[in-house]
Write a protein that holds these residues in place. Structure first.
Motif, PDB file in Angstrom:
ATOM      1  N   SER A 164       0.826  -1.212   0.000  1.00 57.94           N
ATOM      2  CA  SER A 164       0.000   0.000   0.000  1.00 57.94           C
ATOM      3  C   SER A 164       0.862   1.265   0.000  1.00 57.94           C
ATOM      4  N   ARG A 165       2.019   1.217   0.651  1.00 61.86           N
ATOM      5  CA  ARG A 165       2.908   2.381   0.632  1.00 61.86           C
ATOM      6  C   ARG A 165       3.591   2.529  -0.726  1.00 61.86           C
ATOM      7  N   ALA A 166       3.945   1.407  -1.337  1.00 57.58           N
ATOM      8  CA  ALA A 166       4.556   1.467  -2.667  1.00 57.58           C
ATOM      9  C   ALA A 166       3.567   2.015  -3.696  1.00 57.58           C
ATOM     10  N   LEU A 167       2.318   1.555  -3.637  1.00 56.86           N
ATOM     11  CA  LEU A 167       1.314   1.983  -4.613  1.00 56.86           C
ATOM     12  C   LEU A 167       0.963   3.466  -4.492  1.00 56.86           C
ATOM     13  N   ALA A 168       1.243   4.064  -3.341  1.00 55.15           N
ATOM     14  CA  ALA A 168       1.039   5.509  -3.214  1.00 55.15           C
ATOM     15  C   ALA A 168       2.050   6.277  -4.054  1.00 55.15           C
ATOM     16  N   SER A 172       4.764   0.571 -10.292  1.00 51.32           N
ATOM     17  CA  SER A 172       5.931  -0.228 -10.678  1.00 51.32           C
ATOM     18  C   SER A 172       6.548  -0.942  -9.486  1.00 51.32           C
ATOM     19  N   SER A 173       7.080  -2.123  -9.745  1.00 45.07           N
ATOM     20  CA  SER A 173       7.750  -2.907  -8.705  1.00 45.07           C
ATOM     21  C   SER A 173       8.953  -2.184  -8.124  1.00 45.07           C
ATOM     22  N   ARG A 174       9.515  -1.226  -8.855  1.00 46.23           N
ATOM     23  CA  ARG A 174      10.668  -0.480  -8.341  1.00 46.23           C
ATOM     24  C   ARG A 174      10.331   0.231  -7.023  1.00 46.23           C
ATOM     25  N   LEU A 190      17.222  -7.124  -7.238  1.00 48.70           N
ATOM     26  CA  LEU A 190      15.842  -6.865  -7.655  1.00 48.70           C
ATOM     27  C   LEU A 190      15.717  -5.539  -8.396  1.00 48.70           C
ATOM     28  N   ALA A 191      16.485  -4.553  -7.965  1.00 58.49           N
ATOM     29  CA  ALA A 191      16.410  -3.240  -8.612  1.00 58.49           C
ATOM     30  C   ALA A 191      16.881  -3.284 -10.057  1.00 58.49           C
ATOM     31  N   ASN A 192      17.712  -4.275 -10.389  1.00 57.27           N
ATOM     32  CA  ASN A 192      18.234  -4.390 -11.755  1.00 57.27           C
ATOM     33  C   ASN A 192      17.364  -5.255 -12.662  1.00 57.27           C
ATOM     34  N   LEU A 193      16.317  -5.845 -12.114  1.00 58.40           N
ATOM     35  CA  LEU A 193      15.385  -6.628 -12.928  1.00 58.40           C
ATOM     36  C   LEU A 193      14.434  -5.685 -13.677  1.00 58.40           C
ATOM     37  N   PRO A 194      13.777  -6.148 -14.718  1.00 56.46           N
ATOM     38  CA  PRO A 194      12.809  -5.298 -15.426  1.00 56.46           C
ATOM     39  C   PRO A 194      11.679  -4.858 -14.498  1.00 56.46           C
ATOM     40  N   MET A 222       8.278 -11.526  -7.292  1.00 59.58           N
ATOM     41  CA  MET A 222       8.721 -10.432  -8.150  1.00 59.58           C
ATOM     42  C   MET A 222       9.794 -10.925  -9.113  1.00 59.58           C
ATOM     43  N   VAL A 223      10.705 -11.760  -8.618  1.00 57.40           N
ATOM     44  CA  VAL A 223      11.742 -12.324  -9.476  1.00 57.40           C
ATOM     45  C   VAL A 223      11.109 -13.152 -10.589  1.00 57.40           C
ATOM     46  N   GLY A 224      10.139 -13.996 -10.236  1.00 56.36           N
ATOM     47  CA  GLY A 224       9.494 -14.843 -11.225  1.00 56.36           C
ATOM     48  C   GLY A 224       8.796 -14.052 -12.309  1.00 56.36           C
ATOM     49  N   VAL A 225       8.044 -13.028 -11.910  1.00 56.79           N
ATOM     50  CA  VAL A 225       7.320 -12.216 -12.887  1.00 56.79           C
ATOM     51  C   VAL A 225       8.300 -11.453 -13.775  1.00 56.79           C
TER      52      VAL A 225
END
Length: 235
Positions: A164-168, A172-174, A190-194, A222-225
Motif C-alpha cells: 500500500s505504501r509502494a502503490l502511493a 511499478s515494482s521499483r 531486484l532493482a536491476n530486474l525489469p 517479483m523475481v518470477g514475474v
C-alpha cells in the motif's frame, strides 16, 4: 522489457487524502463542503503528509484554528468538488499535499484571507514547498493506497503495508523493492530486474502462496514475474 500497469482513467486518492475528504464533508454539516472545509480536514487528518507538516511547523493543532473561525462556513467559498476536479489524472493517487495545493489554488482570495486570519497562510505555503517523500525514503512514512485491502486478500500485515505504501508512489515494482526488508545484495539484484506491475506481483504471490503472503514471498514472486518479462526460465 517491462510490464506496465494499465493507466488509470479517473483521479484516485491516497487513504489519508480520502479520510481528509470525509472529514471535510463532516465539517460541512450536511451542506456542500468548501475548499476551506477541505483544508481543515487535511490539517486534522492524523497520518497524511500535509497535516503532519503543518502541525510540525505550528507546534499545535492548526485544524482547530479553522474549525473555530466563523469564516470556515462562509457561503461564497469555492466548493471542495472544485479542488477534486482540479487534480490531474495520473497513474498514482493524489496525496494530501496535492489536495492541499488544489484547495489553495481553487480557493482563491477568499480562502487566502481565511488562512491569513487564522495565521496559517505562511505555514501552509511552507508545507507545500517540499515534494512528497521518495519511495526510497525510509525516514518519511509517506501515505498509503488500499491499506487493509491486501490483508483481506491474503497478505500479512507487513506485506500489506509495503504494497500500500509502494502503490502511493507508483504502480511499478521499483517502488516496492525498498520496502521488502532485503539486504543490500538482494535489493540491488531486484532493482536491476525489469520493471513489472505491483498488481502482477501481488496476484502471483496470492496464486502461489495462498492466504498468508509475506514480504519474502513478494520478493520471490517479483523475481518470477520479472524473469517472465525477460522470457527467461525461472530457476
Amino acid at each position: 522489457m517491462s510490464v506496465p500497469a494499465a493507466p488509470r482513467s479517473t483521479v484516485t486518492l491516497t487513504d489519508q487524502a480520502l479520510v481528509a475528504v470525509h472529514l471535510a464533508r463532516s465539517l460541512a454539516g450536511g451542506g456542500p463542503a468548501s475548499a476551506a472545509h477541505l483544508v481543515a480536514g487535511l490539517l486534522g487528518e492524523p497520518e497524511g503528509v500535509a497535516g503532519r507538516r503543518v502541525r510540525r511547523l505550528t507546534g499545535g493543532e492548526p485544524a482547530v484554528r479553522l474549525t473555530e473561525h466563523p469564516g470556515l462556513h462562509a457561503p461564497g467559498l469555492p466548493r471542495l468538488s472544485h479542488a477534486l476536479v482540479a487534480l490531474p489524472v495520473t497513474d498514482v493517487p493524489a496525496w494530501t499535499t496535492d489536495l492541499l495545493r488544489a484547495a489553495v489554488r481553487v480557493g482563491g482570495a477568499d480562502l487566502a484571507d481565511l488562512l491569513a486570519a487564522t495565521g496559517l497562510d505562511t505555514t501552509v505555503a511552507t508545507a507545500l514547498e517540499d515534494p512528497v517523500p521518495l519511495a526510497e525514503d525510509e525516514e518519511e512514512t509517506g501515505e498509503t493506497f488500499g491499506r487493509g485491502s491486501f490483508s483481506a486478500r491474503g497478505l500479512d500485515r507487513a506485506a500489506d503495508d509495503a504494497v500500500s505504501r509502494a502503490l502511493a508512489h507508483s504502480t511499478s515494482s521499483r517502488a516496492l523493492v525498498p520496502r521488502l526488508m532485503l539486504d543490500d545484495v538482494e535489493r540491488s539484484a531486484l532493482a536491476n530486474l525489469p520493471e513489472v506491475a505491483i498488481d502482477l506481483v501481488v496476484q502471483r504471490a496470492l496464486d502461489s502462496r495462498g492466504d498468508h503472503v509475506s514480504l519474502r514471498d513478494l520478493a520471490t514472486c517479483m523475481v518470477g514475474v520479472a524473469l517472465e518479462a525477460l522470457d527467461l526460465p525461472n530457476r
